[in-house]
Structures are given as structure tokens and as C-alpha cells.
Design a protein around this motif. Structure first.
Motif, PDB file in Angstrom:
ATOM      1  N   VAL A 124     -30.434  65.752 -27.458  1.00  0.00           N
ATOM      2  CA  VAL A 124     -31.088  66.978 -27.914  1.00  0.00           C
ATOM      3  C   VAL A 124     -30.195  67.679 -28.927  1.00  0.00           C
ATOM      4  N   ALA A 125     -30.708  67.796 -30.137  1.00  0.00           N
ATOM      5  CA  ALA A 125     -30.059  68.431 -31.283  1.00  0.00           C
ATOM      6  C   ALA A 125     -31.055  68.223 -32.412  1.00  0.00           C
ATOM      7  N   LEU A 126     -30.936  68.986 -33.463  1.00  0.00           N
ATOM      8  CA  LEU A 126     -31.984  68.892 -34.490  1.00  0.00           C
ATOM      9  C   LEU A 126     -31.627  67.997 -35.673  1.00  0.00           C
ATOM     10  N   GLN A 283     -17.865  56.332 -26.635  1.00  0.00           N
ATOM     11  CA  GLN A 283     -17.132  55.538 -27.627  1.00  0.00           C
ATOM     12  C   GLN A 283     -18.028  55.512 -28.860  1.00  0.00           C
ATOM     13  N   VAL A 284     -17.743  56.365 -29.810  1.00  0.00           N
ATOM     14  CA  VAL A 284     -18.708  56.622 -30.884  1.00  0.00           C
ATOM     15  C   VAL A 284     -18.709  55.526 -31.945  1.00  0.00           C
ATOM     16  N   SER A 285     -19.623  55.704 -32.875  1.00  0.00           N
ATOM     17  CA  SER A 285     -19.859  54.695 -33.906  1.00  0.00           C
ATOM     18  C   SER A 285     -18.584  54.273 -34.636  1.00  0.00           C
ATOM     19  N   GLY A 286     -17.764  55.256 -35.021  1.00  0.00           N
ATOM     20  CA  GLY A 286     -16.554  54.932 -35.789  1.00  0.00           C
ATOM     21  C   GLY A 286     -15.561  54.105 -34.982  1.00  0.00           C
TER      22      GLY A 286
HETATM   23  C1  PBG Z   1     -26.119  64.287 -33.156  1.00  0.00           C
HETATM   24  C2  PBG Z   1     -25.230  63.228 -32.630  1.00  0.00           C
HETATM   25  C3  PBG Z   1     -24.163  62.623 -33.310  1.00  0.00           C
HETATM   26  C4  PBG Z   1     -23.732  61.579 -32.497  1.00  0.00           C
HETATM   27  C5  PBG Z   1     -24.499  61.613 -31.327  1.00  0.00           C
HETATM   28  N1  PBG Z   1     -25.419  62.650 -31.422  1.00  0.00           N
HETATM   29  C6  PBG Z   1     -23.619  62.831 -34.666  1.00  0.00           C
HETATM   30  C7  PBG Z   1     -23.166  64.162 -35.091  1.00  0.00           C
HETATM   31  O1  PBG Z   1     -22.922  65.072 -34.299  1.00  0.00           O
HETATM   32  O2  PBG Z   1     -23.072  64.334 -36.304  1.00  0.00           O
HETATM   33  C8  PBG Z   1     -22.641  60.625 -32.855  1.00  0.00           C
HETATM   34  C9  PBG Z   1     -22.686  59.308 -32.198  1.00  0.00           C
HETATM   35  C10 PBG Z   1     -21.832  58.273 -32.820  1.00  0.00           C
HETATM   36  O3  PBG Z   1     -21.103  58.499 -33.812  1.00  0.00           O
HETATM   37  O4  PBG Z   1     -21.884  57.137 -32.320  1.00  0.00           O
HETATM   38  N2  PBG Z   1     -26.022  65.550 -32.710  1.00  0.00           N
END
Ligand code: PBG
Length: 338
Positions: A124-126, A283-286
Motif C-alpha cells: 500500500v502506497a501510491l 532483501q530489495v531489488s538492488g
Molecule cells: C513502493 C515500494 C518500493 C519498494 C517496495 N515498495 C520502492 C520505493 O519506495 O521507491 C522497493 C522494493 C525493492 O527495491 O525491491 N512504495
């Protein structure tokens, strides 16, 4: 202090053989620890690779069931859904987030039917829905907290009504967990869980993800600045993460998350020790892309680097990990168990 000093004590004795190493292992990664983030796109018959995340595809709804089949078979407990919204459906207010037939709601209905035993986590975020790429609505060049809450609460109810089991607010607005909990309860959705991105940092490690969703381009063209530093946390801070987690728990979060993961293992440790609630790491995308890129260059071994990075989260105290490696790791872990 229990260990005898050298030479009576020789720590290497317990490392000498595989069987002792296995016996004394303090932490273990298993399939139940893994959450798999997946990307969905509009259209049909498509699997579109994410350039910055080799091995990760965005899939159309007709391919979603097949896409998730292996995860289901391997017993991955939950998937996190991320919609890539086409530019023509984005606007300044993120209106598409409220459409009951938007991509994430359609995906949720489909997956609930196909795999009733898998938990569905909805971000949940826009940002997937705004043309400026920010997580909230902008008033006078600033992401407006309370006006954003009014949309996030409706977005949450919309997702939960479509079958999302866990609302995961990733926007970092103040007071959003309480507002979302109240809105869910008012709609009779008392069992919908909340996993808050409680300590979410303004990080360079989200770069490849924004590429996957097309929100990077939107962000760059932003008048109010192309970063999210007015709402996501400063990487310099650790005590502030404790305050964020505490606030979210008081407002009704069932589980909390720390994000990114690997550069913030100290935060995972502090949160899990201090609050004793299920603490997750993303563990995010980067982080994923960094490992994959080094492996592609022949600089590291893929399987070992993957499993070691995931085990690190368990050692730091995480109850589980969101990872783009989830299916590959599960395959490896189930294979080992068989
Ligand atoms: C959006 C959101 C992001 C990620 C998850 N939800 C990106 C951001 O905040 O810009 C990042 C996930 C990832 O890098 O794997 N609110």
C-alpha cells in the motif's frame, strides 16, 4: 564465558566434520521463511524481463497462475504483489489505486481462487499509480501526509476486499497504520493483517525496482525533487527506527518490516530483540541485482551467495525474508531436505 582457552579449547573441533557443523548450527533457513515478491503487468500472453533484475519477469494475468505454480508447489507461504500500472492510468492523485478491478485486485482474486493456501501481501502506497512517482499526493510541492492517509485507507480496503490477506503499507506516512486499521475494521475486515514497512529507508537499493514498475522515470521528472527523503528514513538513523516501529505497533501492526535488508541488519537485530514481534526483512531489488551481477561476471558463486545472504537475515533475528530469490532458494532448500 564458557569456552576453555587454547590449547584445551579448540573451536575448530566443532568445525572439523560436516556432522558436527550440522549439529551445532544455530540458525537454519527454510521454505517457511520466504516471501516472494512478484510483478504483474497489463495485457496478455506476456512475460517481460526486468532489465535491471536478470531472472525476474513481469507477467500478465493470464500467466500469473503458471508463474506462481512452482512457488505453491514448493510451499512458499506468501507472495507480495506489485502492479506495474501503464502510464495512461496514472494521475496526480493515484486514483487507479481505488479501482476495484485494478491490476493488483484482479491478481489477488485470481490467486486466491487458484491457490487458496498461499498468503497474499499487498503493497500500500501510491507510487505505482501516480504520474509523479511519489508514494503520496502532492500539495504545494510537498507530499501531504494527511491527504495521503485518506487515499491509503481506501486503497487498503479495496485490496482487502479483493482477497489480499496482508496489507503492507510502504509509504512511510505518519499515522498510516492506525488509519488503515480503523478503516479495515470499519469495513468488517478485522482479520486482515498488517505488515508495516515500519523502518523503511530512503535507499539507492530500490533503483532496479523502480525500473520494474516504471516509477523511476516518473520520479526523475518531479518538481519537488526526485527522491523520497521527506518521508523515507535517513540511512544515518537507528534510534529513529525504534520510534517508527513502536508507533506502528501501537497503531495495530501485526508484523513489522525493515527495508532494505543487508545494509540494515543492525536494525533487524535491534527491532527483533527490543519488540519481540515478528520482524521481517526485505532483501530489495538492488541487493538481488548486486549479487546476480557479480555472479554473472564470475566473481561469486550464485547458490552460496544467495543462501548466505538469506541466512544472514535469520541470524539477525528476522522471522522471514522478502526476496526475489525466494523460489530459487526454496528449490534448493527442498532439494536438500529430500
Ligand atoms: C513502493 C515500494 C518500493 C519498494 C517496495 N515498495 C520502492 C520505493 O519506495 O521507491 C522497493 C522494493 C525493492 O527495491 O525491491 N512504495
Amino acid at each position: 564465558m564458557r569456552a576453555a582457552p587454547y590449547p584445551a579449547g579448540r573451536p575448530r573441533r566443532l568445525r572439523r566434520d560436516g556432522w558436527t557443523r550440522r549439529l551445532v548450527a544455530e540458525h537454519r533457513l527454510c521454505v517457511d521463511d520466504l516471501i516472494w515478491p512478484i510483478f504483474v503487468i497489463e495485457g496478455s500472453g506476456l512475460s517481460v524481463p526486468v532489465a535491471a533484475m536478470p531472472g525476474v519477469d513481469r507477467v500478465t494475468l493470464d500467466r500469473l497462475e503458471g508463474h506462481v505454480a512452482e512457488a505453491a508447489r514448493l510451499g512458499i507461504p506468501a507472495v507480495a504483489l506489485f502492479p506495474a500500472t501503464p502510464a495512461e492510468k496514472k494521475d496526480s492523485e493515484g486514483t487507479e489505486a481505488l479501482n476495484p478491478d485494478n491490476l493488483i485486485c484482479s491478481a489477488a482474486r485470481l490467486l486466491k481462487r487458484a491457490y487458496p493456501g498461499i498468503g497474499l501481501i499487498g503493497d500500500v502506497a501510491l507510487d505505482p499509480y501516480t504520474e509523479h512517482g511519489h508514494d503520496g499526493v502532492i500539495r504545494d510541492g510537498y507530499v501531504h501526509n494527511d491527504d495521503t492517509l485518506a487515499v491509503l485507507t481506501r486503497q487498503s480496503v479495496n485490496q482487502a476486499q479483493a482477497g489480499i490477506d496482508v496489507i503492507a503499507p510502504s509509504d512511510m506516512m505518519d499515522g498510516r497504520v492506525g488509519a488503515i486499521r480503523a478503516a479495515l475494521d470499519a469495513a468488517g475486515l478485522i482479520d486482515t493483517r498488517i505488515m508495516s514497512y515500519a523502518a523503511k529507508y530512503a535507499s539507492a537499493f530500490y533503483g532496479p525496482f523502480r525500473d520494474a514498475l516504471g516509477s523511476a522515470k516518473s520520479l526523475q521528472s518531479q518538481q519537488g525533487g526526485g527522491d523520497k527523503t521527506t518521508y523515507q528514513m535517513d540511512p544515518a538513523n537507528s534510534d529513529e527506527a525504534m520510534r517508527e516501529v513502536e508507533a506502528d505497533l501501537r497503531e495495530g501492526a501485526d508484523m513489522v518490516m525493515v527495508k532494505p535488508g543487508m545494509p540494515y541488519l543492525d536494525i533487524v537485530r535491534r527491532v527483533s530483540e527490543r519488540f519481540e514481534v515478528p520482524t521481517f526483512a526485505y532483501q530489495v531489488s538492488g541487493e538481488y541485482s548486486m549479487i546476480v551481477a557479480a555472479v554473472e561476471r564470475g566473481w561469486m558463486e550464485r547458490e552460496r551467495a544467495m543462501l548466505e545472504s538469506l541466512l544472514g537475515f535469520k541470524r539477525a533475528g528476522a522471522a522471514g525474508v522478502l526476496s526475489y530469490f525466494a523460489v530459487e532458494a526454496a528449490r534448493r532448500l527442498q532439494g536438500a531436505a529430500a
